[in-house]
Design an enzyme around this catalytic site. Structure first.
Site, PDB file in Angstrom:
ATOM      1  NE  ARG A  45      -3.847  -2.508   1.635  1.00 37.24           N
ATOM      2  CZ  ARG A  45      -3.672  -3.727   1.135  1.00 37.24           C
ATOM      3  NH1 ARG A  45      -2.454  -4.226   1.006  1.00 37.24           N
ATOM      4  NH2 ARG A  45      -4.722  -4.451   0.746  1.00 37.24           N
ATOM      5  CG  ASP A 156     -13.597   4.841  10.114  1.00 36.41           C
ATOM      6  OD1 ASP A 156     -14.086   3.785  10.566  1.00 36.41           O
ATOM      7  OD2 ASP A 156     -12.438   4.900   9.643  1.00 36.41           O
TER       8      ASP A 156
END
Length: 292
Positions: A45, A156
């Site tokens: 990533r 979040d």
């Protein structure tokens, strides 16, 4: 939120020094510690982020650390937080909310002649299944919803999952535990997917939050109930304690905290009182004037 394990057969592209630098930055930013067994996951990533910003790790990381462009930081956080959830997960806690916790809160409000809204926080909310599950259970099963105003805030650290949550569209995997009657009443078809009814979507406030950022968490206050499930297991001792203190600050005195099934506040901090409810364990911020 879940973090996958590494693929030991795959090679790594980051050097040891680069991996260490990224791991330290992520820890300071989010409180999440990536062990060596997550090396492949992080490598894959990070190299995606570097490639999208010119391909030079050193230039990318210098910009990341300097905070020159917040998009660099948010993209990396989004890449490294993999969210996995579904409706009515660990539903015994929703049973506790509807059958025990909400009636207790309503009774206390009535006794105090307090007409302020009952406030519920879902953090981290991932793609929205948890806060929508809270809303659906209250709407379909709690009689007090006709009398008391209820505010649900969902937060979040990952901005991509928040966009998903706001859209409120879900496939079969997320929906597999939703009863047919609830699907009919609170969802509409969107092609092969199901979409939460508009009035339910609009009743929930979605916002960004970093559980380990004390300054940011100061804006979350006076909640009666907090769901914070399956995230503390990814924190080390220091981050877990900081998160516990921030959750404590987010709750009203007497407010209730629900953790994931494999998490225990008793191993993290003594500031919460464990509460044995008929449906399971929760944690409570002590009420003002309470004694041990």
């Amino acid at each position: 939120m879940t973090l996958p394990t590494t693929n030991p057969a795959a090679g790594n592209q980051l050097t040891e020094a680069q991996f260490a630098r990224v791991r330290e930055w992520v820890y300071r930013r989010t409180g999440i510690h990536f062990g060596d067994n997550k090396r492949y996951f992080v490598d894959k990533r990070v190299t995606t982020c570097v490639r999208e910003h010119g391909g030079d790790f050193n230039l990318w990381f210098a910009s990341l650390r300097a905070g020159a462009d917040e998009r660099f930081a948010q993209q990396l956080v989004n890449e490294l937080t993999v969210n996995e959830t579904y409706f009515l997960r660990e539903d015994h806690q929703f049973d506790s909310l509807v059958r025990t916790v909400m009636p207790r809160i309503a009774q206390a409000r009535t006794a105090a002649r307090d007409r302020s809204p009952i406030r519920i926080l879902s953090l981290p909310c991932s793609t929205g299944e948890e806060p929508y599950s809270i809303a659906l259970r209250l709407l379909s099963e709690w009689p007090g919803i006709e009398t008391f105003d209820v505010e649900i805030v969902a937060a979040d650290i990952d901005t991509r999952v928040l966009e998903h949550a706001r859209r409120g569209e879900y496939g079969a995997r997320s929906m597999h535990r939703v009863p047919p009657a609830v699907r009919t009443e609170f969802f509409e078809r969107a092609g092969e997917r199901h979409r939460v009814r508009e009035d339910v979507r609009e009743a929930i406030e979605f916002t960004t939050a970093n559980l380990c950022d004390t300054d940011q968490m100061r804006s979350f206050r006076a909640f009666d109930v907090v769901f914070c499930r399956n995230v503390l297991i990814y924190f080390d001792e220091i981050s877990s304690r900081r998160a516990a203190e921030n959750l404590f600050g987010a709750l009203r005195p007497g407010g209730f905290l629900f953790l994931g099934h494999s998490e225990s506040m008793s191993r993290i901090s003594p500031i919460f009182d464990p509460v044995r409810l008929p449906e399971g364990i929760a944690y409570q911020r002590p009420a003002i004037g309470a004694t041990a």
